[in-house]
Design an enzyme around this catalytic site. Structure first.
Site, PDB file in Angstrom:
ATOM      1  N   TYR A  55       0.761  -1.210   0.474  1.00 27.65           N
ATOM      2  CA  TYR A  55      -0.213  -0.246  -0.286  1.00 27.65           C
ATOM      3  C   TYR A  55       0.768   1.075   0.121  1.00 27.65           C
ATOM      4  O   TYR A  55       0.438   2.480  -0.202  1.00 27.65           O
ATOM      5  CB  TYR A  55      -1.294  -0.094   1.505  1.00 27.65           C
ATOM      6  CG  TYR A  55      -0.270  -0.300   2.621  1.00 27.65           C
ATOM      7  CD1 TYR A  55      -1.015  -1.632   3.277  1.00 27.65           C
ATOM      8  CD2 TYR A  55      -0.250   1.230   3.310  1.00 27.65           C
ATOM      9  CE1 TYR A  55       0.753  -1.156   4.602  1.00 27.65           C
ATOM     10  CE2 TYR A  55       0.796   0.856   4.626  1.00 27.65           C
ATOM     11  CZ  TYR A  55       0.801  -0.926   5.372  1.00 27.65           C
ATOM     12  OH  TYR A  55       1.073  -0.678   5.758  1.00 27.65           O
ATOM     13  N   TRP A  56       2.187   1.045  -0.380  1.00 28.58           N
ATOM     14  CA  TRP A  56       2.952   2.195  -0.100  1.00 28.58           C
ATOM     15  C   TRP A  56       2.909   2.595  -1.277  1.00 28.58           C
ATOM     16  O   TRP A  56       3.489   4.048  -1.758  1.00 28.58           O
ATOM     17  CB  TRP A  56       4.464   2.075   0.590  1.00 28.58           C
ATOM     18  CG  TRP A  56       4.046   2.244   1.852  1.00 28.58           C
ATOM     19  CD1 TRP A  56       4.671   0.783   2.440  1.00 28.58           C
ATOM     20  CD2 TRP A  56       4.343   2.658   3.005  1.00 28.58           C
ATOM     21  NE1 TRP A  56       4.598   0.851   4.008  1.00 28.58           N
ATOM     22  CE2 TRP A  56       4.363   1.987   4.243  1.00 28.58           C
ATOM     23  CE3 TRP A  56       3.578   4.062   2.986  1.00 28.58           C
ATOM     24  CZ2 TRP A  56       3.889   2.717   5.527  1.00 28.58           C
ATOM     25  CZ3 TRP A  56       3.394   4.102   4.250  1.00 28.58           C
ATOM     26  CH2 TRP A  56       3.372   4.078   4.998  1.00 28.58           C
ATOM     27  N   HIS A  57       2.020   2.355  -2.750  1.00 27.10           N
ATOM     28  CA  HIS A  57       2.269   2.896  -3.826  1.00 27.10           C
ATOM     29  C   HIS A  57       1.019   2.830  -4.426  1.00 27.10           C
ATOM     30  O   HIS A  57      -0.168   2.555  -4.460  1.00 27.10           O
ATOM     31  CB  HIS A  57       2.513   1.856  -4.252  1.00 27.10           C
ATOM     32  CG  HIS A  57       4.072   1.453  -5.217  1.00 27.10           C
ATOM     33  ND1 HIS A  57       4.968   2.114  -5.702  1.00 27.10           N
ATOM     34  CD2 HIS A  57       4.181  -0.361  -4.733  1.00 27.10           C
ATOM     35  CE1 HIS A  57       6.113   1.748  -5.766  1.00 27.10           C
ATOM     36  NE2 HIS A  57       5.599   0.237  -4.801  1.00 27.10           N
ATOM     37  N   GLY A  85       2.700   8.864  -8.973  1.00 28.79           N
ATOM     38  CA  GLY A  85       1.491   7.567  -9.010  1.00 28.79           C
ATOM     39  C   GLY A  85       0.390   7.793  -8.793  1.00 28.79           C
ATOM     40  O   GLY A  85      -0.446   7.404  -8.754  1.00 28.79           O
ATOM     41  N   HIS A  95       4.769  -3.092 -12.967  1.00 27.52           N
ATOM     42  CA  HIS A  95       5.650  -2.251 -12.652  1.00 27.52           C
ATOM     43  C   HIS A  95       5.989  -1.097 -12.525  1.00 27.52           C
ATOM     44  O   HIS A  95       6.133  -0.457 -14.135  1.00 27.52           O
ATOM     45  CB  HIS A  95       7.325  -3.560 -12.122  1.00 27.52           C
ATOM     46  CG  HIS A  95       7.838  -2.477 -10.535  1.00 27.52           C
ATOM     47  ND1 HIS A  95       8.247  -0.950 -11.213  1.00 27.52           N
ATOM     48  CD2 HIS A  95       8.171  -2.930 -10.054  1.00 27.52           C
ATOM     49  CE1 HIS A  95       8.761  -0.992  -9.960  1.00 27.52           C
ATOM     50  NE2 HIS A  95       8.672  -1.975  -9.233  1.00 27.52           N
ATOM     51  N   PRO A  96       5.107  -0.182 -11.865  1.00 32.21           N
ATOM     52  CA  PRO A  96       4.890   0.892 -12.076  1.00 32.21           C
ATOM     53  C   PRO A  96       6.063   1.775 -12.487  1.00 32.21           C
ATOM     54  O   PRO A  96       5.817   3.049 -12.740  1.00 32.21           O
ATOM     55  CB  PRO A  96       4.209   1.691 -10.835  1.00 32.21           C
ATOM     56  CG  PRO A  96       4.709   0.968 -10.032  1.00 32.21           C
ATOM     57  CD  PRO A  96       5.027  -0.280 -10.514  1.00 32.21           C
ATOM     58  N   GLN A  97       7.101   1.865 -12.338  1.00 36.23           N
ATOM     59  CA  GLN A  97       8.611   2.522 -12.304  1.00 36.23           C
ATOM     60  C   GLN A  97       8.218   3.444 -13.966  1.00 36.23           C
ATOM     61  O   GLN A  97       8.580   3.952 -14.097  1.00 36.23           O
ATOM     62  CB  GLN A  97       9.631   1.885 -12.615  1.00 36.23           C
ATOM     63  CG  GLN A  97      11.034   2.825 -12.708  1.00 36.23           C
ATOM     64  CD  GLN A  97      12.577   2.036 -12.409  1.00 36.23           C
ATOM     65  OE1 GLN A  97      12.823   0.916 -11.891  1.00 36.23           O
ATOM     66  NE2 GLN A  97      13.105   2.754 -12.381  1.00 36.23           N
TER      67      GLN A  97
END
Length: 123
Positions: A55-57, A85, A95-97
């Site tokens: 949940y840190w994203h 984000g 992966h969101p990067q």
């Protein structure tokens, strides 16, 4: 995490410490304090297992059209943009990067275009 502990113990951060806060001499990290014993590998392993969570994203807190305008400016504040984000309505399928990098490039290009246009408009 040990390097973070070393950094937090440095003299440079002493002015930012808060009395009576758990953690390394007054810092709170991710809701639970870092282990006091910076050489205890088992304590750091436990810390990481308890502190790491998906949940840190964060996503969806600064949606374009609601909190931000189409140029990623915070509504009503022209000098502040949010480009991370939190502008995504949901988590990307991978992966969101890559998404973050492309978003940064896109908004950076828009900013450069705006600056060039405003310089051309000057007398």
């Amino acid at each position: 995490m040990k390097k973070i502990g070393e950094f937090l113990s440095s003299d440079a951060l002493k002015p930012y410490k808060v009395e009576d806060l758990p953690g390394i001499e007054g810092f709170d990290i991710l809701g639970i304090p870092l282990p006091e014993n910076q050489t205890d590998d088992a304590a750091f392993e436990t810390f990481c297992q308890e502190a790491v969570a998906s949940y840190w994203h964060y996503h969806g807190g600064c949606l374009v059209g609601e909190v931000l305008d189409d140029d990623f400016r915070v509504t009503g504040i022209n000098a502040l943009r949010v480009v991370d984000g939190s502008t995504f309505p949901s988590t990307p399928a991978s992966h969101p990067q890559g998404f973050y990098l492309m978003l940064g490039r896109y908004v950076g290009s828009k900013i450069l275009q705006e600056r060039l246009a405003s310089e051309e408009a000057l007398p």
